[in-house]
Design a protein around this motif. Structure first.
Motif, PDB file in Angstrom:
ATOM      1  N   ASP A  89     -10.804  -9.724   0.516  1.00  0.00           N
ATOM      2  CA  ASP A  89     -12.014 -10.362   0.990  1.00  0.00           C
ATOM      3  C   ASP A  89     -12.706  -9.771   2.422  1.00  0.00           C
ATOM      4  OD1 ASP A  89     -12.542 -12.130  -1.091  1.00  0.00           O
ATOM      5  OD2 ASP A  89     -10.838 -13.356  -0.400  1.00  0.00           O
TER       6      ASP A  89
ATOM      7  N   ARG B 252     -17.487  -3.790  -5.931  1.00  0.00           N
ATOM      8  CA  ARG B 252     -17.906  -4.318  -4.833  1.00  0.00           C
ATOM      9  C   ARG B 252     -19.485  -4.134  -4.581  1.00  0.00           C
ATOM     10  NH1 ARG B 252     -15.344  -8.478  -2.362  1.00  0.00           N
ATOM     11  NH2 ARG B 252     -13.693  -7.341  -2.582  1.00  0.00           N
TER      12      ARG B 252
ATOM     13  N   ASP C  40     -17.212 -12.829  -8.064  1.00  0.00           N
ATOM     14  CA  ASP C  40     -18.279 -13.868  -8.038  1.00  0.00           C
ATOM     15  C   ASP C  40     -18.969 -13.786  -9.237  1.00  0.00           C
ATOM     16  OD1 ASP C  40     -17.984 -14.524  -5.105  1.00  0.00           O
ATOM     17  OD2 ASP C  40     -17.919 -12.110  -5.031  1.00  0.00           O
TER      18      ASP C  40
ATOM     19  N   LEU D  42     -20.440  -8.668  -2.672  1.00  0.00           N
ATOM     20  CA  LEU D  42     -20.089  -9.493  -3.787  1.00  0.00           C
ATOM     21  C   LEU D  42     -19.173  -8.672  -5.055  1.00  0.00           C
ATOM     22  CD1 LEU D  42     -21.704 -12.035  -5.078  1.00  0.00           C
ATOM     23  CD2 LEU D  42     -22.806 -10.337  -6.554  1.00  0.00           C
TER      24      LEU D  42
ATOM     25  N   MET E 126     -28.550 -15.152  -5.655  1.00  0.00           N
ATOM     26  CA  MET E 126     -27.358 -15.566  -5.221  1.00  0.00           C
ATOM     27  C   MET E 126     -27.305 -16.428  -3.929  1.00  0.00           C
ATOM     28  SD  MET E 126     -25.884 -13.894  -7.640  1.00  0.00           S
ATOM     29  CE  MET E 126     -24.199 -14.402  -7.214  1.00  0.00           C
TER      30      MET E 126
END
Length: 270
Positions: free
Chosen positions: A30, A261, A67, A35, A145
């Motif tokens: 992370d 990503r 996600d 995303l 989003m």
């Protein structure tokens, strides 16, 4: 001079030779932001050991921590097309919510395609019948989003026949040309390892090219073919792409998940 393209045998040998350079374990980090999206053919929850076990699929999705994720073969193919996953449990354990579709009452998705997202608002959904002899489809969702970034996701599972894949790729391009410009991810099982003019992948390049590197994801126990793909319509939208290769993923389905990503700064709504 006529340009040559790799045969199935040479593609498999090249993948086997480079296998030692690929990490066994792929874990979400992370710290790099962005995303995380993923695509996973769950093979009707039947693993490489021949066992039907939806719980393993949920565990693999938890490992990925996406996600947004597109699933293929998440419904039975015939009859009532019953969904095979415990979606309430999946939501409790991962926060993922299914993009709603109009389909048979017991189905999870559209022709086996299920799209799940963690946070945001679904603005529009289209269910598309793809041409060919098999019941193939694409699910198109436009999602705002968290934070205001706009993302269009096309989740698709292309056919086994080469001519059908070419027609299906052409239809996906027609869908894009008929819609407004926004950051778009196309992902799914494309059933295509070939390159060149006869490949469905080359037909997608005018909108989704240049294509990201080919990452072998099939068969799960010894992946040599790059059947699963994630591609974008904007340069720089995909910042990293990899295969989720773990001991559990090698058993839960005959495909390994693929993940990417995204940098959605270009897609932030004003």
């Amino acid at each position: 001079m006529k340009k040559s393209h790799p045969t199935l045998a040479t593609q498999m040998m090249a993948s086997l030779r480079s296998r030692g350079e690929r990490p066994l374990l792929s874990v979400r980090d992370d710290s790099d932001g962005g995303l995380l999206v993923a695509s996973y053919n769950v093979h009707k929850c039947v693993g490489t050991d021949g066992k039907f076990d939806p719980d393993r699929i949920i565990q693999v999705i938890r490992e990925i921590g996406p996600d947004v994720i597109a699933l293929q073969e998440a419904d039975k193919r015939f009859g009532e097309r019953m969904g095979l996953l415990d979606l309430p449990r999946l939501h409790l354990e991962t926060g993922l919510t299914r993009v709603p579709v109009l389909s048979q009452p017991k189905s999870h998705g559209w022709r086996g395609n299920v799209l799940l997202f963690k946070e945001g608002v679904v603005r529009d959904v289209h269910q598309v019948v793809l041409p060919g002899l098999e019941p193939r489809g694409a699910l198109v969702a436009e999602i705002e989003m968290k934070g205001g970034a706009e993302l269009r996701v096309i989740a698709a599972h292309l056919g086994l026949l080469r001519w059908a894949r070419r027609q299906q790729a052409d239809m996906i391009l027609d869908l894009m040309r008929a819609r407004s410009q926004c950051p778009t991810i196309l992902m799914g099982d494309f059933n295509e390892w070939r390159l060149g003019q006869g490949s469905s992948l080359s037909r997608l390049e005018p909108v989704f090219g240049p294509l990201p590197p080919a990452l072998p994801s099939f068969p799960a126990r010894l992946p040599v073919l790059s059947l699963d793909r994630i591609m974008a319509n904007q340069a720089g939208l995909i910042t990293d792409i990899s295969v989720h290769d773990t001991p559990l993923a090698r058993t839960a389905s005959d495909h390994l998940p693929i993940k990417a990503r995204l940098d959605l700064t270009l897609g932030k709504l004003v």
